[in-house]
Motif scaffolding. Structure first.
Motif, PDB file in Angstrom:
ATOM      1  N   TRP A   1     -11.628   6.129 -11.888  1.00 18.06           N
ATOM      2  CA  TRP A   1     -12.518   6.685 -12.913  1.00 18.06           C
ATOM      3  C   TRP A   1     -11.828   7.031 -14.228  1.00 18.06           C
ATOM      4  N   ASP A   2     -10.502   6.830 -14.322  1.00 16.38           N
ATOM      5  CA  ASP A   2      -9.866   7.131 -15.605  1.00 16.38           C
ATOM      6  C   ASP A   2      -8.631   6.287 -15.895  1.00 16.38           C
ATOM      7  N   ALA A   3      -7.497   6.591 -15.289  1.00 13.20           N
ATOM      8  CA  ALA A   3      -6.210   6.108 -15.768  1.00 13.20           C
ATOM      9  C   ALA A   3      -6.029   4.596 -15.657  1.00 13.20           C
ATOM     10  N   MET A   4      -5.575   3.999 -16.775  1.00 12.99           N
ATOM     11  CA  MET A   4      -5.122   2.604 -16.812  1.00 12.99           C
ATOM     12  C   MET A   4      -4.025   2.490 -17.872  1.00 12.99           C
ATOM     13  N   ALA A   5      -3.084   1.592 -17.643  1.00 15.49           N
ATOM     14  CA  ALA A   5      -2.072   1.251 -18.639  1.00 15.49           C
ATOM     15  C   ALA A   5      -1.682  -0.210 -18.403  1.00 15.49           C
ATOM     16  N   TYR A   6      -1.060  -0.831 -19.424  1.00 10.39           N
ATOM     17  CA  TYR A   6      -0.777  -2.271 -19.348  1.00 10.39           C
ATOM     18  C   TYR A   6       0.583  -2.561 -19.953  1.00 10.39           C
TER      19      TYR A   6
ATOM     20  N   GLN B   1      -5.149  10.562 -13.028  1.00  8.25           N
ATOM     21  CA  GLN B   1      -4.673  11.188 -14.259  1.00  8.25           C
ATOM     22  C   GLN B   1      -3.796  10.205 -15.045  1.00  8.25           C
ATOM     23  N   HIS B   2      -3.636  10.526 -16.314  1.00 14.22           N
ATOM     24  CA  HIS B   2      -3.003   9.684 -17.322  1.00 14.22           C
ATOM     25  C   HIS B   2      -1.689   9.056 -16.829  1.00 14.22           C
ATOM     26  N   ILE B   3      -1.549   7.750 -17.035  1.00 13.72           N
ATOM     27  CA  ILE B   3      -0.322   7.007 -16.752  1.00 13.72           C
ATOM     28  C   ILE B   3       0.308   6.593 -18.076  1.00 13.72           C
ATOM     29  N   ILE B   4       1.604   6.858 -18.235  1.00 14.63           N
ATOM     30  CA  ILE B   4       2.341   6.507 -19.452  1.00 14.63           C
ATOM     31  C   ILE B   4       3.503   5.591 -19.089  1.00 14.63           C
ATOM     32  N   LEU B   5       3.694   4.538 -19.870  1.00 10.17           N
ATOM     33  CA  LEU B   5       4.815   3.615 -19.689  1.00 10.17           C
ATOM     34  C   LEU B   5       5.907   3.923 -20.702  1.00 10.17           C
ATOM     35  N   ALA B   6       7.157   3.858 -20.260  1.00 10.39           N
ATOM     36  CA  ALA B   6       8.282   4.108 -21.163  1.00 10.39           C
ATOM     37  C   ALA B   6       9.533   3.482 -20.566  1.00 10.39           C
TER      38      ALA B   6
ATOM     39  N   ALA C   1       1.532  12.744 -14.049  1.00  7.42           N
ATOM     40  CA  ALA C   1       1.456  14.127 -13.568  1.00  7.42           C
ATOM     41  C   ALA C   1       0.053  14.331 -13.009  1.00  7.42           C
ATOM     42  N   PRO C   2      -0.189  13.887 -11.769  1.00  5.61           N
ATOM     43  CA  PRO C   2      -1.542  13.940 -11.220  1.00  5.61           C
ATOM     44  C   PRO C   2      -1.917  15.339 -10.737  1.00  5.61           C
ATOM     45  N   LYS C   3      -3.068  15.412 -10.082  1.00  5.22           N
ATOM     46  CA  LYS C   3      -3.600  16.695  -9.656  1.00  5.22           C
ATOM     47  C   LYS C   3      -2.665  17.469  -8.730  1.00  5.22           C
ATOM     48  N   ASN C   4      -1.864  16.766  -7.928  1.00  7.63           N
ATOM     49  CA  ASN C   4      -1.148  17.435  -6.837  1.00  7.63           C
ATOM     50  C   ASN C   4       0.032  18.278  -7.292  1.00  7.63           C
TER      51      ASN C   4
ATOM     52  N   PRO D   1      -5.619  13.990 -21.340  1.00  8.85           N
ATOM     53  CA  PRO D   1      -4.434  13.142 -21.512  1.00  8.85           C
ATOM     54  C   PRO D   1      -3.180  13.918 -21.916  1.00  8.85           C
ATOM     55  N   MET D   2      -2.053  13.503 -21.365  1.00  7.37           N
ATOM     56  CA  MET D   2      -0.763  13.988 -21.815  1.00  7.37           C
ATOM     57  C   MET D   2      -0.189  12.975 -22.808  1.00  7.37           C
ATOM     58  N   SER D   3       0.955  13.271 -23.412  1.00  8.92           N
ATOM     59  CA  SER D   3       1.565  12.372 -24.393  1.00  8.92           C
ATOM     60  C   SER D   3       3.079  12.403 -24.224  1.00  8.92           C
TER      61      SER D   3
END
Length: 697
Positions: free
Chosen positions: A264-269, A332-337, A352-355, A416-418
């Protein structure tokens, strides 16, 4: 759909400038937007072309005209009334001076980004009664733009393609495979290589999760990937589903409740690896003792999954919470780096998911690197070297209540986080909302049972909540987290949970809106507060920034709501939803603050004290997660009934049994509630309000 021209709604903008953007200019700006353009924008970030700014979803902008030195000179440039009374979660998209933003009920607004003047409004006409099919408010997190079109996933599950210049519908497809189930769509689409990709929600109700890609030109389905296995007596869709089925207890017929796992939310590519990363949701029902009694990891619940975006084929997965039983979604938000870890550059993803654990995972193959708690956790104390949690056995008790920390509200929810590569820090909207959960002995699938939490609304949880009082206290803070060393760098404390998402910039800044109705800028390195301004309600959405003609702007959509915001709030300012845009030297006046008029507990409603207990059981099964506990507070985006006018409660039959509020999302309950049930509910509400009043005297 309903389509309004700019002249019909021009009064909603706080600025009086005439519209200066023509349809031809819009076509010239949005027409060339494709995958290559989104990638190219990442070299300068003048536009905001993807939900998380770029495909890596960093929400880090390279714009640096606004800095720690001049951020104190920010002023309002314009504001715009979204005509919204529910949660506003959208991150606006900006393309060369044209802004696209969604309000509640999935309504899309196109604006002149320089003035706030409306260009068009597209209403997908989500039926009011559809609100009862969603757990967490009639919200929408935003649109996608591509090839001259704007794409929005509407709350009722339809994906709309809209002409970016005119606001006219190009095509519309139904993304819901089974309309007898309570699927909804609240997330922002992502578009990769000519495919618009969208998931859905509904695991609380009993659905099977999946994610689907559609052709951007025609709306034709390109592929669909399920997150959990179906009926094992039928052929599996692919090898991944056959593998997943081995981790479920088939004796419980898990597929009858759908299994959950909604995307229902997080995606990254990652364009170089050509991998799409998705986060999956909780189980259905939540309680694993009821869903899969023999245990098992229950793949692919609460997982990060890598797919080929061209075909939808499974590549790898990492499961954050094996055998989830706490609603610990990984959506929850997924970030690539790319981070230097142990002297080696690693291609990672961070979550950083719910858990309550912060994860660093190798995004090339899903191998585990590290996980450390970023808040207190009672369900698990750590992760072993193989990437599995070391659990507290009491957290899975079938017989005893357990206070899960974090609770189902999450240590970090969808906000969202950043990530700022200059500081090396991730900025997390961290929080805690206390809950004690215990197995519901009366639960049965799709059955209205008094005292079974929200069962009258179709929820399938398998848990009761707060049968004993929680010991923890609520909190919310902005957390600056070092992902390499897995430790806190600094934090900013807030008065409440449920604060907005974050934005960070090359100006060494972090921006965030708060539950108590402020918009704040911090020094990204030290956490020093550098600027703040009040806004018209609590904030849940994330800000964004963009540039036009050499000037940098910061924009945030404001409107209180979401699952916590339905029941609670931290400011008496109550909206309506608005978009605010700021620049250095802005001089526009802030709009008038609208204050809550719910200031007194209800009194004078006649009731039979003998009905209070029965009213409690019916209230818990039908009303609790929308209206909250009567009289404890005066409500969030939805009124607390303990603060109702007495006439409203006296005429409750009209609302509860006849559907007088159905256009605003208030369902009718005549299918399973009687006039006697309504009277019992009123007894509970008025009796509780009287008790609260008496305790305060």
């Amino acid at each position: 759909m309903r389509l309004y021209c700019a002249l019909a709604i021009a009064a909603t903008a706080s600025m009086t400038q005439a519209q200066t953007i023509t349809e031809e200019q819009i076509r010239a700006a949005v027409g060339p937007i494709d995958t290559a353009a989104i990638i190219e924008n990442d070299s300068h970030d003048r536009n905001w072309l993807n939900y998380g700014l770029n495909y890596a979803e960093t929400r880090y902008s390279q714009l640096d005209a606004i800095t720690t030195e001049n951020v104190g000179e920010l002023g309002l440039e314009w504001s715009y009334d979204l005509k919204s009374r529910r949660g506003v979660q959208a991150t606006p998209i900006v393309v060369d001076g044209v802004m696209y933003v969604t309000a509640s009920w999935s309504v899309v607004h196109a604006l002149d980004a320089l003035t706030g003047a409306p260009l068009w409004v597209y209403d997908p006409e989500v039926p009011g009664e559809f609100a009862s099919r969603g757990c967490c408010d009639v919200v929408n997190r935003g649109v996608a733009v591509y090839d001259g079109k704007v794409y929005v996933g509407a709350f009722d599950g339809y994906l709309h393609a809209i002409d970016a210049a005119t606001g006219e519908q190009v095509w519309k497809v139904d993304t819901i495979e089974n309309r007898e189930m309570s699927y909804t769509v609240t997330g922002a689409p992502r578009i990769i290589n000519g495919k618009v990709i969208i998931g859905n929600g509904g695991a609380e109700y009993g659905v099977r999760g999946y994610i689907t890609a559609y052709d951007t030109t025609t709306g034709e389905e390109a592929w669909r990937w399920y997150t959990v296995p179906g009926d094992p007596s039928k052929p599996f869709e692919n090898d991944a589903m056959e593998m997943a089925a081995e981790t479920w207890d088939a004796s419980a017929n898990y597929w009858e409740a759908g299994g959950g796992g909604t995307v229902w939310d997080a995606m990254a590519y990652d364009p170089e690896l050509n991998l799409l990363y998705i986060g999956t949701g909780n189980g259905s029902p939540w309680n694993q003792h009821l869903r899969s009694p023999a245990g098992g990891d229950n793949l692919f619940l609460a997982s990060i999954v890598a797919l080929n975006p061209d075909t939808g084929e499974y590549v790898w997965h990492y499961q954050n919470t094996p055998g989830d039983t706490w609603d610990y979604t990984s959506t929850q938000h997924i970030i690539l780096a790319d981070l230097e870890i142990g002297g080696e550059m690693r291609q990672v993803l961070m979550q950083a998911p719910k858990n309550g654990f912060f994860y660093v995972i190798d995004r090339t193959d899903g191998s585990f690197i590290s996980a450390e708690p970023f808040v207190e956790t009672t369900w698990a104390k750590a992760y072993d070297d193989s990437g599995r949690p070391i659990e507290n056995p009491a957290a899975r008790s079938k017989d005893e209540p357990f206070e899960t920390v974090p609770s189902a509200y999450g240590a970090h929810n969808w906000h969202p986080m950043s990530f700022n590569p200059d500081t090396g820090l991730v900025y997390i909207p961290a929080q805690g909302v206390p809950l004690v959960q215990s197995t519901d002995p009366g639960w049965s699938l799709n059955s209205h049972q008094p005292m079974s939490t929200m069962s009258g609304m179709g929820w399938n949880l398998g848990y009761l909540f707060n049968v004993v009082a929680p010991e923890a206290t609520p909190f919310g803070h902005l957390l600056a987290w070092d992902p390499v060393n897995q430790r806190e760098a600094w934090r900013a404390e807030y008065v409440s949970p449920w604060n907005g998402g974050t934005l960070t910039t090359a100006g060494n800044l972090v921006f965030q809106g708060t539950a108590d109705g402020r918009f704040i800028a911090y020094d990204a390195t030290t956490g020093e507060t550098l600027w703040q301004t009040p806004v018209t309600s609590g904030v849940v959405a994330a800000p964004m920034t963009w540039e036009k003609d050499g000037t940098q702007y910061v924009t945030i959509a404001v409107g209180w709501g979401g699952v916590y915001g339905l029941m609670q709030r931290a400011t008496e300012r109550v909206g309506p939803g608005r978009v605010f845009t700021f620049r250095v030297g802005g001089t526009a006046e802030m709009p008038r603050f609208e204050m809550s008029d719910r200031t007194e507990l209800v009194s004078g409603v006649p009731y039979d004290r003998a009905q209070v207990e029965a009213g409690l059981a019916t209230y818990v099964a039908n009303c609790l997660f929308c209206h909250g506990v009567p009289g404890v507070n005066n409500g969030g985006a939805i009124p607390n009934l303990g603060y109702s006018a007495s006439e409203t409660l006296v005429n409750a039959d009209v609302w509860v049994l006849e559907g007088a509020g159905i256009h605003n999302g208030m369902p009718r309950f005549d299918a399973h509630l009687s006039e006697a049930d309504v009277q019992a509910i009123l007894a509970f509400i008025q009796g509780t309000a009287d008790a609260v009043r008496g305790a305060a005297q």
